[in-house]
Design a protein around this motif. Structure first.
Motif, mmCIF file in Angstrom:
data_model
loop_
_atom_site.group_PDB
_atom_site.id
_atom_site.type_symbol
_atom_site.label_atom_id
_atom_site.label_comp_id
_atom_site.label_asym_id
_atom_site.label_seq_id
_atom_site.Cartn_x
_atom_site.Cartn_y
_atom_site.Cartn_z
ATOM 1 N N GLY A 221 49.818 35.035 42.298
ATOM 2 C CA GLY A 221 49.772 36.406 41.801
ATOM 3 C C GLY A 221 48.388 37.018 41.784
ATOM 4 N N LEU A 222 47.361 36.209 41.965
ATOM 5 C CA LEU A 222 46.009 36.769 42.024
ATOM 6 C C LEU A 222 45.836 37.709 43.212
ATOM 7 N N SER A 223 46.733 37.605 44.191
ATOM 8 C CA SER A 223 46.628 38.497 45.352
ATOM 9 C C SER A 223 46.853 39.946 44.957
ATOM 10 N N ASN A 224 47.450 40.180 43.768
ATOM 11 C CA ASN A 224 47.642 41.553 43.281
ATOM 12 C C ASN A 224 46.348 42.161 42.754
ATOM 13 N N CYS A 225 45.337 41.324 42.564
ATOM 14 C CA CYS A 225 44.043 41.839 42.085
ATOM 15 C C CYS A 225 43.261 42.383 43.270
ATOM 16 N N SER A 226 43.700 43.512 43.752
ATOM 17 C CA SER A 226 43.141 44.036 45.004
ATOM 18 C C SER A 226 41.726 44.565 44.873
ATOM 19 N N MET A 227 41.264 44.766 43.619
ATOM 20 C CA MET A 227 39.908 45.266 43.410
ATOM 21 C C MET A 227 38.993 44.191 42.800
ATOM 22 N N LEU A 228 39.507 42.964 42.686
ATOM 23 C CA LEU A 228 38.761 41.907 42.020
ATOM 24 C C LEU A 228 37.496 41.556 42.805
ATOM 25 N N LYS A 229 36.369 41.591 42.103
ATOM 26 C CA LYS A 229 35.092 41.232 42.719
ATOM 27 C C LYS A 229 34.582 39.875 42.240
ATOM 28 N N LEU A 230 34.948 39.478 41.021
ATOM 29 C CA LEU A 230 34.451 38.215 40.477
ATOM 30 C C LEU A 230 35.596 37.437 39.842
ATOM 31 N N LEU A 231 35.787 36.210 40.302
ATOM 32 C CA LEU A 231 36.755 35.293 39.702
ATOM 33 C C LEU A 231 36.034 33.991 39.394
ATOM 34 N N ARG A 232 35.940 33.702 38.112
ATOM 35 C CA ARG A 232 35.320 32.447 37.677
ATOM 36 C C ARG A 232 36.301 31.723 36.762
ATOM 37 N N ALA A 233 36.622 30.500 37.124
ATOM 38 C CA ALA A 233 37.504 29.670 36.299
ATOM 39 C C ALA A 233 37.069 28.219 36.399
ATOM 40 N N GLY A 234 35.790 28.008 36.455
ATOM 41 C CA GLY A 234 35.255 26.662 36.546
ATOM 42 C C GLY A 234 35.367 25.908 35.233
ATOM 43 N N TYR A 235 35.243 24.581 35.321
ATOM 44 C CA TYR A 235 35.238 23.714 34.148
ATOM 45 C C TYR A 235 36.528 23.850 33.343
#
Length: 723
Positions: A221-235
């Motif tokens: 579903g992250l493909s719906n974030c069409s304007m997403l510039k930063l995705l951080r989900a580390g650790y």
């Protein structure tokens, strides 16, 4: 005659000017102040604080709250629009009455010590567009908003660095139609990465979820974030492969998912052509770096360290001309580096290839990266001599070439002296069986702080050229074959706090110059930072700055003779003292008890005599202690720090006694001698009885003998208890 313009001679203004002044003031002043509801809502916040950071001095009932510290009012009605109380040392709870501030646009309570939950009234506010409560101690979960809630205007929600738990709500995000930034990092959130904001908020640009307990796969579903510039989900605990849907978010500029359990390959990465940062380090990725990496023309940061990737580096990596950092350490990459044309990477500052299987010589094109500040090629299979062209790296501060097959140490040092910015030089496990240079002309290392030439089996002496390193803090020459004494100039290195000369063949007495090393007497250290983390014997123990290392004096496994100097007690900053496996004699100085910062003390394998100084019980931080294999005598302390160590710390000292040893302190005799003497007494008693030929006399003597021994035992036991 000059007319009067502004005032009469008495100093009182003329009536006209007085009237004009009143009119100006009235025009400049607001027609009204904050409302009673706003004042009351703010005072409710103040009432819920156990520490107010001095707000009471300004926030007084009956005064205009628009003049209060941290409060901003705007518009003709003087509505409270901003509450900015970051870093004020506030403690207590956040009042839900702040939701009554109907004109509030921005609320910043970050970097305090606030506790309790986040009031739903703030999240559901019909006016707040920026809500920042990061870096507090807030707990609980995020409450669900009713599905009937109208759209909320919130654009920025920062709840990072708190103690929130539970899963993300779903209906809450459905009404956040304007959300642009969601930062929930460094909490205890569980469940999957939320995708509801992607569908509900078309403008979502920042999704920051690092340092939580999220699990599961990366949702398509992250493909719906069409304007997403930063995705951080580390650790987190994310698993599975990188879904193809993720590579459809072509707006991504920063993709950071380090330290999870992600697997698979990077085959689709070339589609994210806007990437500036790619950080997938600390996962279980496999395969090679695809040729499509060259499509990432904007890429500046490439982090793929601590994975299981393999193969050669693709030549297309040269197309990423904006690269500043390449971190590929702890993988299984192989082949030569010549495929990559480093000449095309003029912005490169950090190149880390530690723990791989690269072969061949170090490509000279690396030395065209004139901005390079950190270069680590350690633990590979490079061979040959270092090129003189490394002198082109005028900004090189960190160089680590440990664990290759480089040759010609003297020439290497002569070449490197032109890189005058060097602060860290790690070149151990090379130059095998060569000779330590004796040429005093090797200079130019004025800025060097850390030098390691260990594990090379080098012969020769400690070179005098090291005396020309005025800023040296750490010197590691262990595991060589160096001979001769420790030079007196060692005390002139005013910043040296870590000295490891162990496993050599050094001779003479322990130099008195060592007792004058300033940094081993002082707790001061310079707060300098490594360009790259330094690993100590294991890739899992890393140091970010020299001052994080303990203060160490390690002279173990040499041929030092004589006494341990009394002045060693002046090195009060020492954390680790190792004098083991030498030929030292005499007693253990009482003054070692002054080294109250010691965590390790190893004096084993010498010829030390006398008793264990009671002052050693002052070493309350001691966690490793070894005085085995000496000639020490007397009792081992049965109380205090020394009584907590195992038998092995004392083994090999036949004259030592104590409850943890076979030799008890009830007798100064060893068990073997005592057993022999008892046999002699038994033979003597039998002969005495036979001589008199009387059973009664023998019985009587036996009773007397037993009584005598019992009395003796009790007396010694009492003496032991008194001790």
């Amino acid at each position: 005659m000059q007319p009067h313009h502004c005032s009469n001679r008495s100093g009182s203004p003329v009536p006209f000017l007085r009237l004009a002044l009143v009119l100006l003031i009235s025009l400049a002043s607001p027609a009204s102040s904050c409302t009673e509801q706003e004042r009351s809502s703010l005072l409710q916040l103040l009432a819920g604080l156990s520490r107010d950071g001095g707000l009471k001095a300004s926030w007084r009932n009956g005064t205009d709250c628009c003049t209060w510290e941290g409060i901003t009012c705007s518009g003709p009605s003087r509505t409270v629009t901003d509450v900015s109380l970051a870093s004020r040392g506030l403690e207590g709870s956040i009042s839900p009455f702040l939701g009554n501030l109907t004109g509030l646009l921005r609320l910043n309570l970050s970097r305090n010590s606030l506790s309790g939950g986040l009031p739903l009234e703030l999240v559901s506010s019909s006016s707040i567009i920026v809500l920042d409560v990061s870096f507090n101690r807030l707990t609980g979960g995020l409450s669900e908003l009713p599905s009937s809630t109208p759209a909320r205007p919130l654009q920025v929600l920062n709840i990072s660095s708190n103690l929130f738990t539970g899963r993300f709500p779903t209906s809450t995000w459905e009404v956040m139609k304007s959300l642009v930034v969601l930062n929930a990092s460094t909490n205890g959130f569980t469940g999957q990465i939320p995708t509801t904001p992607c569908a509900s908020a078309p403008s979502l640009a920042v999704l920051e979820l690092s340092f939580n307990e999220l699990s599961g796969n990366i949702p398509p579903g992250l493909s719906n974030c069409s304007m997403l510039k930063l995705l951080r989900a580390g650790y987190n605990n994310l698993s599975g492969t990188l879904p193809d849907e993720l590579f459809k978010v072509t707006s991504l500029e920063h993709l950071s998912l380090p330290s999870n359990w992600l697997e698979g390959s990077l085959s689709g990465i070339g589609k994210l052509t806007n990437l500036v940062t790619l950080d997938l380090g600390g996962n279980e990725l496999s395969g090679n770096i695809p040729e499509s990496i060259g499509e990432l023309k904007r890429l500046e940061e490439l982090h793929l360290e601590h994975n299981s990737m393999s193969g050669e580096l693709p030549s297309t990596l040269s197309n990423c001309t904006h690269l500043v950092t390449i971190d590929l350490k702890s993988n299984q990459f192989s082949g030569e580096l010549t495929k990559v044309n480093f000449t095309s990477l003029p912005n490169l500052q950090n190149l880390d290839l530690l723990y791989n299987n690269f072969t061949g010589t170090i490509p000279e094109s690396i030395y065209s990266c004139s901005r390079l500040t950190a270069l680590r090629l350690s633990e590979n299979n490079f061979h040959g001599q270092l090129s003189e062209k490394i002198g082109n790296l005028k900004f090189l501060s960190f160089l680590s070439l440990v664990g290759n097959s480089l040759t010609n140490l003297t020439r290497t040092l002569q070449i490197l002296r032109s890189t005058r910015s060097l602060t860290t030089l790690l070149i151990g496990f090379n130059f095998m069986n060569e000779t330590m240079p004796e040429d005093d002309s090797i200079d130019g290392f004025e800025n060097l702080q850390v030098l390691s030439i260990s594990d090379c089996s080098l012969s020769g002496k400690i070179p005098d050229c090291l005396s020309k390193l005025p800023n040296l803090e750490m010197l590691l020459l262990h595991n060589n074959q160096l001979t001769g004494p420790i030079p007196d100039w060692i005390s002139s290195l005013n910043f040296l706090f870590y000295l490891d000369l162990s496993n050599n063949s050094l001779t003479g007495e322990i130099s008195s110059s060592l007792m004058d090393m300033p940094m081993l007497k002082s707790n001061k250290t310079a707060p300098k930072v490594f360009e790259l983390p330094v690993y100590d014997r294991s890739p899992f123990m890393q140091y970010l700055m020299p001052s994080a290392f303990p203060k160490v004096l390690n002279l173990g496994t040499n041929n030092f003779t004589g006494l341990i100097p009394e002045k060693i007690g002046e090195l009060k900053a020492l954390s680790s003292l190792n004098l083991s496996s030498n030929q030292l004699s005499g007693e253990i100085p009482e003054t070692i008890g002054n080294l109250t910062n010691l965590q390790l003390l190893d004096l084993s394998g010498n010829h030390l005599t006398g008793a264990i100084p009671g002052a050693l019980n002052n070493l309350h931080f001691l966690s490793k202690f070894n005085i085995s294999s000496n000639d020490l005598e007397g009792p081992i302390p049965t109380v205090g720090q020394l009584s907590t160590f195992p038998n092995s710390s004392y083994d090999g000292n036949p004259k030592l006694c104590g409850p943890m040893l076979v030799n008890q302190c009830g007798s100064a005799e060893t068990p073997l001698i005592t057993q022999k003497r008892r046999k002699k007494k038994g033979v003597f008693a039998l002969a005495f009885g036979v001589f008199f030929g009387g059973v009664a006399i023998l019985f009587l003597l036996a009773r007397l003998f037993v009584m005598f021994r019992g009395t003796s035992f009790m007396t010694k036991k009492e003496e032991q208890q008194q001790r």
